[in-house]
Design an enzyme around this catalytic site. Structure first.
Site, PDB file in Angstrom:
ATOM      1  N   GLU A   1     -21.305 -69.468 -20.436  1.00  0.00           N
ATOM      2  CA  GLU A   1     -20.778 -69.383 -21.811  1.00  0.00           C
ATOM      3  C   GLU A   1     -19.450 -68.621 -21.856  1.00  0.00           C
ATOM      4  OE1 GLU A   1     -21.964 -71.064 -24.317  1.00  0.00           O
ATOM      5  OE2 GLU A   1     -23.613 -71.821 -23.090  1.00  0.00           O
TER       6      GLU A   1
ATOM      7  N   ASP B   1     -19.204 -74.224 -15.584  1.00  0.00           N
ATOM      8  CA  ASP B   1     -20.111 -74.046 -14.443  1.00  0.00           C
ATOM      9  C   ASP B   1     -19.366 -73.403 -13.271  1.00  0.00           C
ATOM     10  OD1 ASP B   1     -22.326 -75.074 -15.693  1.00  0.00           O
ATOM     11  OD2 ASP B   1     -22.233 -77.055 -14.751  1.00  0.00           O
TER      12      ASP B   1
END
Ligand SMILES: [Zn+2]
Length: 416
Positions: free
Chosen positions: A278, A359
């Site tokens: 995030e 990611d």
């Protein structure tokens, strides 16, 4: 004689709806075809029973979406060519005029459409979600949510509509530019007040308790050079057992919110990896990019509405006998999605690129192996399918398929 735009509209609506149904049908078929065995890369991580539960859940949900597409199509035809908007216009115009007429018309369309959607929403929550053990909501909570949403729609919606309709009437030819500026300002304001004023109406937020978890997260934040005004736990479990984590607000008003369901399911290093993902969205400027894109798109659409608002063919083609700003707004927002659906892969494409980048950020600042473990647990727990139809995925999935994300993360795993 049928106006040419009527033909264009009906053709686009029928094609879009059939295409959407076909995508869901393909997706269902694909998931069913892969139901018998857990996909190769997951065989040692996910059990066959879980995999089959995910397949059945996907199929059941796709069915409700197909029904939803049918209802949406009929409702749209009802509002336009079926005379629904004409009737509501006559009713509102008989009792009100000026801005009050416009607000009543738009809210009327909104509330009637929401009422039509209600039975399916109830079915989804209390039948489909409940069948797979995800629903935690009581009918009383469902009703109180509905009442709060309706009240919010009035408290926020009425002043916003008054302002927009007033700007459209008072600013001459270039009204769309003023409406756009207002709209951007309003969105920024909502972003700012959401975490502290609106979200607490629906959920309880408590500070993340001290302990190993908090120490880890604070270390991660420091490592990533990130400031926020708090770490919170939200009681997501009162509605659903699906877990999540998110950020709200901006500037120093940023908050990090963990669903209690997420904290229950993942181990601390896995939560750290999810949070690092995030943080990646912030650090790689995805949040700002998405906002800029949304503002640019709304400018383009408002400009387009500015071109259509005085065109008699626009109203007549959609079966509406009168012509005014409120009707134009309603028609535009009802009809635009029919024409924009074919472009949805562009949005999903951008979003998937962002997911891969986030990611990669998580792999760099936390651990790729922990993120893989967290993703597998979340897919398993949320009964998300591991075998989506590729074409369906291209149109609907904001996240890349699990297999692709995990394959990329495994390459980035640091040797222990
Ligand atoms: Zn993400």
């Amino acid at each position: 004689m049928t106006p040419a735009f009527t033909t264009v509209f009906v053709a686009a609506l029928v094609l879009t709806s059939l295409f959407r149904v076909w995508l869901k049908w393909r997706h269902t078929r694909h998931v069913r075809a892969h139901r018998a065995a857990v996909p190769a890369g997951f065989a040692d991580r996910i059990g066959l029973a879980s995999h089959q539960k995910a397949a059945d859940y996907t199929v059941d949900r796709s069915r409700t979406v197909i029904i939803d597409i049918g209802i949406e199509t009929l409702v749209l035809l009802g509002w336009t060519l079926g005379g629904g908007l004409d009737a509501l216009h006559a009713l509102c115009a008989a009792h009100l005029d000026g801005l009050a007429y416009g607000v009543a018309l738009i809210l009327g369309v909104g509330f009637i459409s929401a009422a039509i959607d209600l039975p399916l929403a109830l079915y989804r929550q209390f039948v489909v979600e409940a069948r797979y053990g995800f629903n935690r909501m009581t009918p009383a909570l469902f009703l109180s949510d509905l009442a709060k949403q309706a009240a919010l729609a009035l408290v926020i919606g009425v002043p916003v509509l008054l302002a927009v309709l007033w700007l459209m009437g008072a600013m001459g030819e270039g009204w769309w530019l003023y409406v756009w500026l207002f709209w951007c300002g309003f969105n920024l304001l909502i972003l700012f007040v959401w975490p502290t004023w609106i979200a607490p109406l629906f959920n309880k937020f408590s500070p993340l308790p001290d302990g190993d978890m908090k120490t880890r997260i604070e270390a991660l934040l420091a490592r990533c050079g990130f400031r926020s005004s708090g770490l919170f736990v939200m009681d997501g479990s009162k509605r659903s057992s699906h877990g999540n984590a998110y950020f709200t607000g901006f500037g120093d008003n940023k908050r990090i919110v963990f669903f209690d369901t997420l904290l229950d399911k993942l181990a601390p290093p896995e939560i750290e990896a999810v949070l690092a993902h995030e943080l990646g969205h912030f650090r790689r400027r995805h949040v700002v990019q998405r906002m800029a894109l949304a503002f640019a798109t709304s400018l383009a659409f408002l400009w387009l509405l500015g071109q259509l608002i005085d065109a008699p063919w626009f109203y007549a083609g959609l079966g509406v006998g009168s012509q005014n700003t409120a009707l134009a707004l309603v028609l535009f927002f009802l009809v635009v999605p029919v024409f924009t659906f074919p472009f949805s892969p562009l949005g999903s494409q951008l979003s998937r690129r962002h997911e891969f980048e986030a990611d990669a950020y998580a792999a760099e600042h936390a651990s790729a192996a922990d993120l893989v473990r967290a993703l597998v647990k979340l897919y398993d727990d949320n009964a998300a399918t591991l075998t989506p139809d590729p074409l369906h995925s291209l149109f609907h999935d904001s996240h890349p398929p699990a297999a692709q994300r995990i394959a990329r993360l495994q390459v980035m795993e640091k040797p222990a």
